[in-house]
Scaffold this active site. Structure first.
Site, PDB file in Angstrom:
ATOM      1  N   TYR A   1       8.610  10.243  -4.688  1.00 45.76           N
ATOM      2  CA  TYR A   1       8.183   8.835  -4.683  1.00 45.76           C
ATOM      3  C   TYR A   1       9.407   7.940  -4.456  1.00 45.76           C
ATOM      4  CZ  TYR A   1       7.534   4.208  -6.513  1.00 45.76           C
ATOM      5  OH  TYR A   1       7.562   2.852  -6.646  1.00 45.76           O
TER       6      TYR A   1
ATOM      7  N   ALA B   1       0.830  -1.215   0.000  1.00 42.41           N
ATOM      8  CA  ALA B   1       0.000   0.000   0.000  1.00 42.41           C
ATOM      9  C   ALA B   1       0.859   1.258   0.000  1.00 42.41           C
ATOM     10  CB  ALA B   1      -0.921  -0.012   1.224  1.00 42.41           C
TER      11      ALA B   1
ATOM     12  N   SER C   1      11.679  -0.643  -5.086  1.00 43.45           N
ATOM     13  CA  SER C   1      11.719  -0.376  -6.530  1.00 43.45           C
ATOM     14  C   SER C   1      13.149  -0.120  -6.989  1.00 43.45           C
ATOM     15  CB  SER C   1      10.854   0.865  -6.817  1.00 43.45           C
ATOM     16  OG  SER C   1      11.086   1.338  -8.130  1.00 43.45           O
TER      17      SER C   1
ATOM     18  N   LYS D   1      10.729   5.335  -1.212  1.00 43.90           N
ATOM     19  CA  LYS D   1      11.191   3.945  -1.291  1.00 43.90           C
ATOM     20  C   LYS D   1      12.555   3.820  -0.602  1.00 43.90           C
ATOM     21  CE  LYS D   1       7.729   2.024  -3.343  1.00 43.90           C
ATOM     22  NZ  LYS D   1       6.838   1.154  -2.540  1.00 43.90           N
TER      23      LYS D   1
END
Ligand code: WQD
Length: 339
Positions: free
Chosen positions: A151, A83, A126, A155
């Site tokens: 973003y 999520a 990622s 990560k």
């Protein structure tokens, strides 16, 4: 039968992972607040597996909401945490939204894992954390690059937070899975990606162009220092990504972890250019795609593809699907969506 909590279970990779977990004998429950997904995707999971998946419609970034369902999260053996918001462009425009949601949710679900004594945790990371890499293929020892976006920063921060948590809690262990470019859909076309608005990613833009939803694909640059001038990526079938999660959990449940936190690249190891991806889509689906060459997109790395030997050797992971199947299944899903 081991029971797994999947956060973001109604999302693209989450739903495909639920299918793979069930196919491998796991029981699954989901938490998804449906802010970026649809509960109907679990109807597709049921059509494929015959199993009804319970989803708690809870905002993980809301500590109180999550705590209100602790009583329902009994006998959970592991958590897979998907999520998070994942639109690079949106994260640049709304960084605080990304830090609040992605980091807030992660901290809260880790707290829950401690409170509920759930020892195994898989974190969805990622390849974006590598940035522009010097040495290809990239292995897990490569240094983190400068995050290209908030973003990507969430990560990188997420990996550090998980690391710090398992260091401070020796009875917990975690695996970080660094996805390269997940694409495609389950071969049944019962589940797949549900892009919101104009797709930022290549493959959904290709399928929407082929469907006539988008006028034309713009290829962002063909003047890079690559074999055909377009950027190189490691496209990997979402069902291969899904199976790696099952393998990672089994690896922890079997007590094979050599340290409290380990990291694995999930890519095919094959670098594919944008033009090659388009050519595969046209060939396997026997159609001609409307595209043009446009200017480069800011933030794009020239080339990145995985050294996936660690996941193969340690997790026993095997890549099952090739580029043509990725493109075939993506198109089958788009046709189902548009029917
Ligand atoms: C792939 C290639 C584009 C769209 C991003 C995130 C990454 C992960 C996957 C979440 C690039 C080109 C794209 C288009 C194009 N997301 N392209 N025309 O940027 O490699 O990775 O998505 O985890 O974290 O950074 O994927 O699909 O956006 O782009 O030419 O309309 O396709 O330039 O070379 P990317 P992408």
């Amino acid at each position: 039968m081991a029971k797994i909590l999947v956060t973001g279970g109604c999302g693209y990779i989450g739903s495909h992972t639920i299918v793979d977990l069930i196919n491998n004998g796991f029981e699954v429950v989901s938490i998804d607040n449906l802010s970026r997904s649809q509960a109907s995707i679990l109807d597709g999971v049921k059509k494929i597996t015959g199993k009804e998946i319970q989803n708690f419609e809870v905002d993980l970034s809301n500590d109180g909401e999550l705590k209100s369902i602790y009583k329902d999260l009994k006998d959970i053996d592991g958590i897979i945490h998907f999520a998070a918001y994942k639109a690079v462009g949106e994260s640049v425009e709304h960084p605080l939204l990304y830090y609040k949601n992605n980091i807030g949710s992660l901290v809260n679900i880790l707290e829950a894992s401690k409170a509920l004594n759930i020892p195994h945790f898989v974190f969805s990371s990622s390849c974006t954390i590598y940035g522009n890499v010097q040495k290809l293929p990239v292995d897990e020892n490569a240094p983190m690059g400068m995050a290209e976006s908030p973003y990507g920063m969430t990560k990188q921060m997420g990996e550090a937070i998980v690391n710090d948590f398992v260091k401070a809690n020796a009875d917990h262990q975690s695996i970080l899975l660094r996805y390269f470019n997940p694409v495609g859909a389950h071969y049944s076309a019962e589940i797949g990606e549900l892009p919101i608005g104009v797709p930022a990613n290549l493959v959904p833009y290709i399928t929407q162009t082929a469907m006539g939803i988008r006028q034309e694909l713009t290829i962002f640059g063909d003047d890079y220092d690559t074999r055909d001038g377009s950027c190189i990526r490691d496209y990997v079938h979402v069902m291969d990504i899904a199976n790696a999660h099952t393998k990672a959990l089994q690896y922890m449940l079997d007590g094979k972890m050599q340290q409290n936190c380990d990291v694995f690249n999930l890519g095919t190891g094959n670098g594919v250019s944008v033009l090659e991806a388009v050519a595969s889509f046209e060939k396997v689906n026997n159609l001609s795609l409307n595209y043009k060459i446009g200017p480069r997109r800011q933030g794009d790395v020239v080339a990145v593809y995985a050294d996936n030997s660690k996941a193969i050797q340690q997790l026993g992971w095997q890549v099952q699907y090739d580029l043509d199947e990725m493109m075939r299944s993506a198109w089958e899903w788009q046709k189902k969506l548009s029917s």
